[in-house]
Structures are given as structure tokens and as C-alpha cells.
Design a protein around this motif. Structure first.
Motif, PDB file in Angstrom:
ATOM      1  N   ALA A  74       6.928   6.474   1.605  1.00 51.16           N
ATOM      2  CA  ALA A  74       7.548   6.639   2.922  1.00 51.16           C
ATOM      3  C   ALA A  74       8.984   6.142   2.841  1.00 51.16           C
ATOM      4  O   ALA A  74       9.287   5.199   2.111  1.00 51.16           O
ATOM      5  N   VAL A  75       9.860   6.788   3.577  1.00 50.47           N
ATOM      6  CA  VAL A  75      11.271   6.414   3.602  1.00 50.47           C
ATOM      7  C   VAL A  75      11.639   6.032   5.025  1.00 50.47           C
ATOM      8  O   VAL A  75      11.409   6.792   5.963  1.00 50.47           O
ATOM      9  N   SER A  76      12.194   4.828   5.177  1.00 50.91           N
ATOM     10  CA  SER A  76      12.599   4.363   6.499  1.00 50.91           C
ATOM     11  C   SER A  76      13.911   5.024   6.904  1.00 50.91           C
ATOM     12  O   SER A  76      14.583   5.665   6.087  1.00 50.91           O
ATOM     13  N   ALA A  77      14.305   4.842   8.141  1.00 45.48           N
ATOM     14  CA  ALA A  77      15.572   5.385   8.637  1.00 45.48           C
ATOM     15  C   ALA A  77      16.765   4.795   7.880  1.00 45.48           C
ATOM     16  O   ALA A  77      17.804   5.432   7.759  1.00 45.48           O
ATOM     17  N   LYS A  78      16.617   3.574   7.337  1.00 48.44           N
ATOM     18  CA  LYS A  78      17.679   2.932   6.551  1.00 48.44           C
ATOM     19  C   LYS A  78      17.721   3.437   5.109  1.00 48.44           C
ATOM     20  O   LYS A  78      18.634   3.122   4.382  1.00 48.44           O
ATOM     21  N   GLY A  79      16.680   4.169   4.695  1.00 45.10           N
ATOM     22  CA  GLY A  79      16.623   4.663   3.323  1.00 45.10           C
ATOM     23  C   GLY A  79      15.749   3.844   2.402  1.00 45.10           C
ATOM     24  O   GLY A  79      15.676   4.118   1.204  1.00 45.10           O
ATOM     25  N   ASP A  80      15.070   2.825   2.937  1.00 46.85           N
ATOM     26  CA  ASP A  80      14.155   2.035   2.121  1.00 46.85           C
ATOM     27  C   ASP A  80      12.911   2.854   1.793  1.00 46.85           C
ATOM     28  O   ASP A  80      12.360   3.543   2.651  1.00 46.85           O
ATOM     29  N   VAL A  81      12.470   2.778   0.537  1.00 47.08           N
ATOM     30  CA  VAL A  81      11.288   3.494   0.076  1.00 47.08           C
ATOM     31  C   VAL A  81      10.117   2.499   0.043  1.00 47.08           C
ATOM     32  O   VAL A  81      10.214   1.440  -0.584  1.00 47.08           O
ATOM     33  N   SER A  82       9.022   2.844   0.723  1.00 45.10           N
ATOM     34  CA  SER A  82       7.833   1.986   0.792  1.00 45.10           C
ATOM     35  C   SER A  82       6.621   2.723   0.247  1.00 45.10           C
ATOM     36  O   SER A  82       6.629   3.954   0.129  1.00 45.10           O
ATOM     37  N   LEU A  83       5.573   1.966  -0.037  1.00 49.33           N
ATOM     38  CA  LEU A  83       4.338   2.541  -0.569  1.00 49.33           C
ATOM     39  C   LEU A  83       3.779   3.648   0.318  1.00 49.33           C
ATOM     40  O   LEU A  83       3.308   4.665  -0.172  1.00 49.33           O
ATOM     41  N   CYS A  84       3.791   3.420   1.616  1.00 45.87           N
ATOM     42  CA  CYS A  84       3.341   4.423   2.581  1.00 45.87           C
ATOM     43  C   CYS A  84       3.949   4.096   3.937  1.00 45.87           C
ATOM     44  O   CYS A  84       4.619   3.076   4.084  1.00 45.87           O
ATOM     45  N   HIS A  85       3.695   4.937   4.919  1.00 46.67           N
ATOM     46  CA  HIS A  85       4.279   4.754   6.249  1.00 46.67           C
ATOM     47  C   HIS A  85       3.882   3.429   6.881  1.00 46.67           C
ATOM     48  O   HIS A  85       4.632   2.864   7.664  1.00 46.67           O
ATOM     49  N   TYR A 127     -16.821   5.431  -5.475  1.00 47.71           N
ATOM     50  CA  TYR A 127     -16.254   6.771  -5.512  1.00 47.71           C
ATOM     51  C   TYR A 127     -16.161   7.419  -4.127  1.00 47.71           C
ATOM     52  O   TYR A 127     -15.502   8.423  -3.953  1.00 47.71           O
ATOM     53  N   LEU A 128     -16.828   6.843  -3.153  1.00 43.33           N
ATOM     54  CA  LEU A 128     -16.692   7.310  -1.779  1.00 43.33           C
ATOM     55  C   LEU A 128     -15.464   6.679  -1.142  1.00 43.33           C
ATOM     56  O   LEU A 128     -14.740   7.308  -0.389  1.00 43.33           O
ATOM     57  N   CYS A 129     -15.206   5.433  -1.503  1.00 39.22           N
ATOM     58  CA  CYS A 129     -14.131   4.624  -0.926  1.00 39.22           C
ATOM     59  C   CYS A 129     -12.808   4.794  -1.675  1.00 39.22           C
ATOM     60  O   CYS A 129     -11.758   4.943  -1.071  1.00 39.22           O
ATOM     61  N   GLY A 130     -12.859   4.702  -2.973  1.00 41.55           N
ATOM     62  CA  GLY A 130     -11.652   4.797  -3.780  1.00 41.55           C
ATOM     63  C   GLY A 130     -10.933   3.474  -3.967  1.00 41.55           C
ATOM     64  O   GLY A 130      -9.882   3.421  -4.581  1.00 41.55           O
ATOM     65  N   GLY A 131     -11.455   2.396  -3.422  1.00 39.87           N
ATOM     66  CA  GLY A 131     -10.853   1.094  -3.673  1.00 39.87           C
ATOM     67  C   GLY A 131     -10.174   0.423  -2.504  1.00 39.87           C
ATOM     68  O   GLY A 131      -9.514  -0.575  -2.696  1.00 39.87           O
ATOM     69  N   ALA A 132     -10.274   0.918  -1.327  1.00 36.47           N
ATOM     70  CA  ALA A 132      -9.772   0.275  -0.104  1.00 36.47           C
ATOM     71  C   ALA A 132      -8.274   0.484   0.114  1.00 36.47           C
ATOM     72  O   ALA A 132      -7.486   0.517  -0.813  1.00 36.47           O
ATOM     73  N   CYS A 133      -7.915   0.570   1.362  1.00 33.72           N
ATOM     74  CA  CYS A 133      -6.531   0.788   1.795  1.00 33.72           C
ATOM     75  C   CYS A 133      -5.659  -0.404   1.408  1.00 33.72           C
ATOM     76  O   CYS A 133      -5.971  -1.551   1.730  1.00 33.72           O
ATOM     77  N   TYR A 134      -4.555  -0.143   0.736  1.00 33.49           N
ATOM     78  CA  TYR A 134      -3.645  -1.200   0.297  1.00 33.49           C
ATOM     79  C   TYR A 134      -3.091  -1.987   1.482  1.00 33.49           C
ATOM     80  O   TYR A 134      -2.992  -3.206   1.427  1.00 33.49           O
ATOM     81  N   TYR A 135      -2.754  -1.302   2.547  1.00 28.87           N
ATOM     82  CA  TYR A 135      -2.185  -1.985   3.717  1.00 28.87           C
ATOM     83  C   TYR A 135      -3.227  -2.885   4.379  1.00 28.87           C
ATOM     84  O   TYR A 135      -2.933  -4.021   4.739  1.00 28.87           O
ATOM     85  N   ASP A 136      -4.450  -2.369   4.546  1.00 27.49           N
ATOM     86  CA  ASP A 136      -5.517  -3.197   5.119  1.00 27.49           C
ATOM     87  C   ASP A 136      -5.741  -4.426   4.246  1.00 27.49           C
ATOM     88  O   ASP A 136      -5.940  -5.531   4.756  1.00 27.49           O
ATOM     89  N   ASN A 137      -5.715  -4.247   2.930  1.00 26.44           N
ATOM     90  CA  ASN A 137      -5.896  -5.374   2.019  1.00 26.44           C
ATOM     91  C   ASN A 137      -4.799  -6.419   2.222  1.00 26.44           C
ATOM     92  O   ASN A 137      -5.079  -7.609   2.329  1.00 26.44           O
ATOM     93  N   VAL A 138      -3.550  -5.976   2.264  1.00 27.02           N
ATOM     94  CA  VAL A 138      -2.416  -6.899   2.403  1.00 27.02           C
ATOM     95  C   VAL A 138      -2.463  -7.625   3.739  1.00 27.02           C
ATOM     96  O   VAL A 138      -2.283  -8.842   3.790  1.00 27.02           O
ATOM     97  N   THR A 139      -2.703  -6.909   4.810  1.00 27.79           N
ATOM     98  CA  THR A 139      -2.658  -7.544   6.129  1.00 27.79           C
ATOM     99  C   THR A 139      -3.852  -8.455   6.391  1.00 27.79           C
ATOM    100  O   THR A 139      -3.784  -9.319   7.251  1.00 27.79           O
ATOM    101  N   THR A 140      -4.918  -8.263   5.642  1.00 27.45           N
ATOM    102  CA  THR A 140      -6.090  -9.112   5.822  1.00 27.45           C
ATOM    103  C   THR A 140      -6.153 -10.232   4.790  1.00 27.45           C
ATOM    104  O   THR A 140      -6.438 -11.370   5.118  1.00 27.45           O
ATOM    105  N   ASN A 141      -5.869  -9.894   3.516  1.00 27.13           N
ATOM    106  CA  ASN A 141      -6.047 -10.855   2.429  1.00 27.13           C
ATOM    107  C   ASN A 141      -4.755 -11.279   1.743  1.00 27.13           C
ATOM    108  O   ASN A 141      -4.779 -12.142   0.874  1.00 27.13           O
ATOM    109  N   GLY A 142      -3.647 -10.599   2.044  1.00 29.54           N
ATOM    110  CA  GLY A 142      -2.384 -10.939   1.412  1.00 29.54           C
ATOM    111  C   GLY A 142      -2.198 -10.349   0.021  1.00 29.54           C
ATOM    112  O   GLY A 142      -1.257 -10.695  -0.677  1.00 29.54           O
TER     113      GLY A 142
END
Length: 193
Positions: A74-85, A127-142
Motif C-alpha cells: 500500500a502507498v500512502s498519500a505521502k508516498g510511504d510504502v507499507s505492507l498493506c493498507h 492451509y485454511l488459514c495461511g498463517g494469520a493476518c500480519y496486522y492482527d498479529n502486530v496489533t494484538t501481540n506486537g
């Protein structure tokens, strides 16, 4: 700034408040709709289980939770590139660079969580999950790579329900489902686990 700890979606509260019971009811409703051959209801069904069942019946294995940092950024309005929105506007730990320089770096997201990380590699729902959402992981577990335990429990229960449904569906049921949704598949994928 760091992503805020999850307060809008307290997963422990969600898990304990009946999400698992709702999934079981969703599975039972889906089975009854298929057995009644109710094509209109099946087409209009907003079901968490239906998509997972379709994935399982087709034998599609998710080795990643999503395309974050691999197939999409994802690209912010400032031009920063992030993992996702979801990471736009968070601190520099999750900013990969900017569109204005050639030093954009990607973290090691090309390594499949379900094949290389504990507890994902030993999970029946990997294989159903794929390993969990990175954002959910960060915001919950850091951590990008530490899944949220309550979400893991929900995914494991979803896997149980999907396996149950795949065993309950007859060949005629799967043919009906395929005619309505485009997904039928085999009875059970023993190599899915």
C-alpha cells in the motif's frame, strides 16, 4: 507511531461471546440449504463457512495469510510504502520505504508461515488459514509472526466444521453446490492437513 493495540476488535471477547457457536450454526444452516436444494438461498448466503468449504473441497491450500508484502503493498498519500493498507500511517517498523527512493526493502514475507513458524506448522487449520493476518498479529501481540490465539482457535474450529461438512455432503450435494456456486470438489482431501 505504532499500530494501536486492538481495542475495536477484542478477540478474546469475540471468541468467548459466541463466535464459535455462530460458526457451528452457519455450518448447519449451509448443510440444510444444500440438502433442500435451495439455489436462491445458497446464492444469497452470506456465510463464513461457505468460502472455507469451497477452498477445502477444491483442495486449495493457503500457504500465506494474504499477499501483503509479496503480491501487494500500500502507498500512502505521502508516498510511504507499507505492507498493506492496514499498516499505512503506522511507525517505521512497517514502512518499507517510499516511492521516491530505490531503497524499499521487504521483510521476510516470502517465507510461508505455515511451513516455517510454530505454532502454524503443526496446526490442523494451517492451509485454511495461511498463517494469520500480519496486522492482527502486530496489533494484538506486537509481532508480525505471532498469531492471535483466539483467532487460531476460531480457525481450528472452522477447519473441524469444514471437514465435517465435506463428509456429510453426498456426491449429489456437491454437484448441486457446484452448479450454484461453481465449487464442488472432492469428498475429502487427505493431504490437506
Amino acid at each position: 507511531r505504532r499500530p494501536p493495540r486492538s481495542t475495536l476488535f477484542p478477540y478474546t471477547t469475540l471468541f468467548r461471546s459466541g463466535v464459535v457457536a455462530l460458526l457451528a450454526q452457519d455450518a448447519e444452516d449451509l448443510l440444510q440449504i444444500i440438502r433442500r436444494r435451495d439455489a436462491e438461498r445458497l446464492k444469497a448466503l452470506d456465510s463464513a463457512i461457505l468460502g472455507q468449504l469451497a477452498q477445502f473441497l477444491a483442495g486449495n491450500k493457503s500457504k500465506y495469510p494474504c499477499g501483503a508484502g509479496r503480491r501487494l503493498v500500500a502507498v500512502s498519500a505521502k508516498g510511504d510504502v507499507s505492507l498493506c493498507h492496514r499498516f499505512v500511517g503506522t511507525d517505521d517498523d512497517y514502512t518499507l520505504g517510499t516511492i521516491f527512493d530505490d531503497n524499499t526493502t521487504l521483510p521476510a514475507l516470502n517465507v510461508s508461515p505455515v511451513e516455517h513458524l510454530e505454532p502454524c506448522s503443526a496446526c490442523c487449520a494451517k492451509y485454511l488459514c495461511g498463517g494469520a493476518c500480519y496486522y492482527d498479529n502486530v496489533t494484538t501481540n506486537g509481532s508480525l509472526y505471532e498469531p492471535v490465539p483466539d483467532l487460531c482457535n476460531i480457525m481450528r474450529r472452522t477447519m473441524e466444521l469444514v471437514a465435517y461438512l465435506s463428509c456429510e455432503l453426498t456426491a449429489a450435494d456437491r454437484d448441486f453446490m457446484a452448479s450454484v456456486t461453481g465449487v464442488g470438489g472432492r469428498e475429502c482431501w487427505h493431504d490437506y492437513f
